[in-house]
Write a protein that holds these residues in place. Structure first.
Motif, mmCIF file in Angstrom:
data_model
loop_
_atom_site.group_PDB
_atom_site.id
_atom_site.type_symbol
_atom_site.label_atom_id
_atom_site.label_comp_id
_atom_site.label_asym_id
_atom_site.label_seq_id
_atom_site.Cartn_x
_atom_site.Cartn_y
_atom_site.Cartn_z
ATOM 1 N N VAL A 34 28.519 -6.648 56.497
ATOM 2 C CA VAL A 34 28.974 -5.289 56.807
ATOM 3 C C VAL A 34 29.098 -4.449 55.541
ATOM 4 N N LEU A 35 29.760 -4.996 54.519
ATOM 5 C CA LEU A 35 29.946 -4.243 53.278
ATOM 6 C C LEU A 35 28.618 -3.990 52.578
ATOM 7 N N GLY A 36 27.715 -4.948 52.659
ATOM 8 C CA GLY A 36 26.406 -4.768 52.031
ATOM 9 C C GLY A 36 25.625 -3.631 52.669
ATOM 10 N N TYR A 37 25.637 -3.567 54.008
ATOM 11 C CA TYR A 37 24.945 -2.468 54.683
ATOM 12 C C TYR A 37 25.618 -1.131 54.384
ATOM 13 N N MET A 38 26.932 -1.117 54.276
ATOM 14 C CA MET A 38 27.627 0.116 53.920
ATOM 15 C C MET A 38 27.243 0.566 52.516
ATOM 16 N N ALA A 39 27.178 -0.398 51.586
ATOM 17 C CA ALA A 39 26.803 -0.068 50.212
ATOM 18 C C ALA A 39 25.364 0.424 50.128
ATOM 19 N N LEU A 40 24.471 -0.213 50.874
ATOM 20 C CA LEU A 40 23.082 0.240 50.873
ATOM 21 C C LEU A 40 22.965 1.660 51.423
ATOM 22 N N GLY A 41 23.778 1.970 52.446
ATOM 23 C CA GLY A 41 23.773 3.330 52.982
ATOM 24 C C GLY A 41 24.260 4.344 51.952
ATOM 25 N N ASP A 42 25.309 3.991 51.198
ATOM 26 C CA ASP A 42 25.807 4.895 50.156
ATOM 27 C C ASP A 42 24.761 5.102 49.062
ATOM 28 N N ILE A 43 24.099 4.017 48.652
ATOM 29 C CA ILE A 43 23.068 4.126 47.611
ATOM 30 C C ILE A 43 21.900 4.965 48.104
ATOM 31 N N ARG A 44 21.528 4.788 49.360
ATOM 32 C CA ARG A 44 20.418 5.570 49.914
ATOM 33 C C ARG A 44 20.769 7.054 49.963
ATOM 34 N N ARG A 45 22.010 7.374 50.356
ATOM 35 C CA ARG A 45 22.410 8.788 50.423
ATOM 36 C C ARG A 45 22.443 9.432 49.046
ATOM 37 N N GLU A 46 22.721 8.638 48.017
ATOM 38 C CA GLU A 46 22.720 9.148 46.646
ATOM 39 C C GLU A 46 21.351 9.043 45.992
ATOM 40 N N ARG A 47 20.329 8.755 46.794
ATOM 41 C CA ARG A 47 18.943 8.685 46.329
ATOM 42 C C ARG A 47 18.754 7.653 45.203
ATOM 43 N N GLY A 48 19.476 6.537 45.311
ATOM 44 C CA GLY A 48 19.294 5.440 44.374
ATOM 45 C C GLY A 48 19.985 5.602 43.047
ATOM 46 N N ARG A 49 20.803 6.647 42.880
ATOM 47 C CA ARG A 49 21.467 6.844 41.590
ATOM 48 C C ARG A 49 22.641 5.901 41.391
ATOM 49 N N LEU A 50 23.217 5.377 42.457
ATOM 50 C CA LEU A 50 24.310 4.417 42.335
ATOM 51 C C LEU A 50 23.770 3.037 41.990
ATOM 52 N N GLY A 51 24.553 2.256 41.276
ATOM 53 C CA GLY A 51 24.168 0.897 40.930
ATOM 54 C C GLY A 51 24.582 -0.090 42.009
ATOM 55 N N GLY A 52 24.223 -1.351 41.789
ATOM 56 C CA GLY A 52 24.630 -2.411 42.701
ATOM 57 C C GLY A 52 23.709 -2.619 43.875
ATOM 58 N N ALA A 53 22.483 -2.105 43.784
ATOM 59 C CA ALA A 53 21.564 -2.250 44.919
ATOM 60 C C ALA A 53 21.166 -3.704 45.138
ATOM 61 N N VAL A 54 21.034 -4.457 44.047
ATOM 62 C CA VAL A 54 20.630 -5.864 44.178
ATOM 63 C C VAL A 54 21.708 -6.667 44.892
ATOM 64 N N MET A 55 22.958 -6.528 44.450
ATOM 65 C CA MET A 55 24.047 -7.276 45.071
ATOM 66 C C MET A 55 24.261 -6.850 46.518
ATOM 67 N N ALA A 56 24.126 -5.552 46.794
ATOM 68 C CA ALA A 56 24.276 -5.087 48.178
ATOM 69 C C ALA A 56 23.165 -5.634 49.060
ATOM 70 N N THR A 57 21.957 -5.715 48.523
ATOM 71 C CA THR A 57 20.845 -6.262 49.289
ATOM 72 C C THR A 57 21.069 -7.739 49.601
ATOM 73 N N VAL A 58 21.533 -8.492 48.611
ATOM 74 C CA VAL A 58 21.803 -9.918 48.838
ATOM 75 C C VAL A 58 22.910 -10.107 49.867
#
Length: 203
Positions: A34-58
């Protein structure tokens, strides 16, 4: 001296601890999903400028990847059992291992798609190129090898197996030689996979 009481109590306590750890693991994996999908959504809305995409994907892809690998392994084991009998269920048989490899490849493709979606990755426009003769030969041999494999599996005509082996080896060689083209790469992978399946049938 009666030692049955303490021994039984210790066994029950160990079983309880095992269930607690199993339940905790399931809760943590679901929470990470759940938290990973939420984080991926936040990163997507910020157009990839946020970090942590690898950990959120895992975190988001761990549970789906386990399900994919388990389903692929079970399906390949059942397929091997249907084709070669109960021998497919022996530990030394590689049908389940082959299914696990397929599941790992599918999981990798899923995780890569999730990561690229979060980072806003866009595919580079491919320049159309003319297919070479080697890639065309690989395509023809791969289609022919697949047809022969299907005939051998459905009709159980084992005399088609050596012919299909030869055709798939030729398709694999042509695909490797033309691997600079997408057609050659795909044909190499498909011919190699069918070659492995034929080896399992003849084992």
């Amino acid at each position: 001296m009666n030692v049955s009481g303490p021994t039984g109590s210790a066994g029950v306590e160990m079983a309880n601890w095992g269930l607690i750890l199993l339940g905790l693991t399931v809760v943590l994996i679901l929470t990470g999903l759940v938290l990973g999908y939420m984080a991926l959504g936040d990163i997507r809305r910020e157009r990839g400028r946020l970090g942590g995409a690898v950990m959120a994907t895992v975190a988001a892809g761990l549970l789906p990847s386990l399900v994919i690998c388990g389903v692929c392994g079970a399906l390949m084991t059942l397929l091997g059992s249907a084709l070669v009998g109960s021998a497919a269920l022996r530990p030394e048989n590689v049908w389940g291992l082959l299914g696990l490899v397929v599941g790992m490849v599918l999981s990798f493709l899923m995780l890569r798609s999730m990561y690229r979606g979060a980072k806003g990755w866009e595919p580079v426009a491919a320049v159309p190129v003319e297919r070479s003769g080697m890639a065309t030969a690989a395509l023809v041999l791969t289609i022919l090898g697949g047809a022969l494999l299907l005939v051998a599996l459905v009709g159980r005509w084992q005399f088609y197996v050596p012919l299909s082996l030869g055709v798939n080896v030729a398709g694999l060689i042509c695909g490797v030689l033309s691997r600079s083209e997408p057609t050659g790469r795909w044909c190499a992978w498909l011919s190699g996979g069918m070659f492995v399946v034929l080896l399992l049938l003849t084992a």
